[in-house]
Design an enzyme around this catalytic site. Sequence first.
Site, PDB file in Angstrom:
ATOM      1  N   VAL A 197       0.879  -1.179   0.000  1.00  0.00           N
ATOM      2  CA  VAL A 197       0.000   0.000   0.000  1.00  0.00           C
ATOM      3  C   VAL A 197       0.902   1.209   0.000  1.00  0.00           C
ATOM      4  CG1 VAL A 197      -1.796   1.278   1.213  1.00  0.00           C
ATOM      5  CG2 VAL A 197      -1.655  -1.186   1.455  1.00  0.00           C
ATOM      6  N   PHE A 198       0.700   2.095  -0.949  1.00  0.00           N
ATOM      7  CA  PHE A 198       1.514   3.303  -1.021  1.00  0.00           C
ATOM      8  C   PHE A 198       0.852   4.411  -0.209  1.00  0.00           C
ATOM      9  CE2 PHE A 198       2.783   7.362  -2.917  1.00  0.00           C
ATOM     10  CZ  PHE A 198       4.163   7.223  -2.847  1.00  0.00           C
ATOM     11  N   GLY A 199       1.588   4.967   0.750  1.00  0.00           N
ATOM     12  CA  GLY A 199       1.087   6.078   1.559  1.00  0.00           C
ATOM     13  C   GLY A 199       1.744   7.374   1.129  1.00  0.00           C
ATOM     14  N   GLU A 252      -9.892   5.328   5.822  1.00  0.00           N
ATOM     15  CA  GLU A 252      -9.884   6.181   4.626  1.00  0.00           C
ATOM     16  C   GLU A 252     -11.281   6.307   4.006  1.00  0.00           C
ATOM     17  OE1 GLU A 252      -7.030   7.741   3.779  1.00  0.00           O
ATOM     18  OE2 GLU A 252      -6.018   6.739   5.430  1.00  0.00           O
TER      19      GLU A 252
END
Length: 169
Positions: free
Chosen positions: A9-11, A85
Site C-alpha cells: 500500500v503506497f502512503g 480512509e
Amino acid sequence: MTITQPIWVFGYGSLIWKQDFPYLESRPGRITDWARRFWQGSHDHRGLEHDPGRVVTLVSAPGVDCHGRAFLVEPEVFEHLDHREKNGYERIAVDITFESGSVRGVVYRAAEDNPAFLGPAPLAEMAAQINRCVGPSGANRDYVLELARALRGMGCTDPLVFEVEARVL
Ligand code: SIN
C-alpha cells in the site's frame, strides 16, 4: 478489488507518519503520474461536518513523481484501512517504484467526484482553513506539519507541502 495475499500500500499522506496498522515491511518509494494536493475535505479526522479540514489526495499529473512510503500488509489489514480512509477515498491499483525496482500495489485516492472533495484554493486560504480546523483525529495543522516532517526525514522534496507548512507556521 479482492485482495487475497500480502500487497504493498503506497502512503502519501497520513499513512506515511501514522501507522495504526500492522505491516510486514515498509520502504520509501514513489508513484509516477500523480501529484499530491490538499484538495480533499476531512470532517471525520481533521475537521468537522460544517468546517472540514484539508487533507491530501492525488491528482493526475503525467510525468510527475509523488514520493511517499509503502507498506506491505496482509489482506485483513484492509478492513481497518478502508474504514480509516472511508471519507471519499477508494483503493486503486498503482505501480510503486523502489530503489530496487517496481511492484504493483494499491493507493487510496479521493477522486474529484467524491462528496467531500474541495478542490484547489489560494494557498493563503488553504493555510487559514488548515490552521483553524480540528477534528476527531486532531488539528489539521498537525497533519501538515507531520507530513512535512516525515517527507523531510526521508530526504524527499515536495515544494507544495513545504510551502503549505511554511504558511501554517
Ligand atoms: C495516504 O496517506 O496515503 C492517504 C491520505 C491520508 O490518509 O492522509
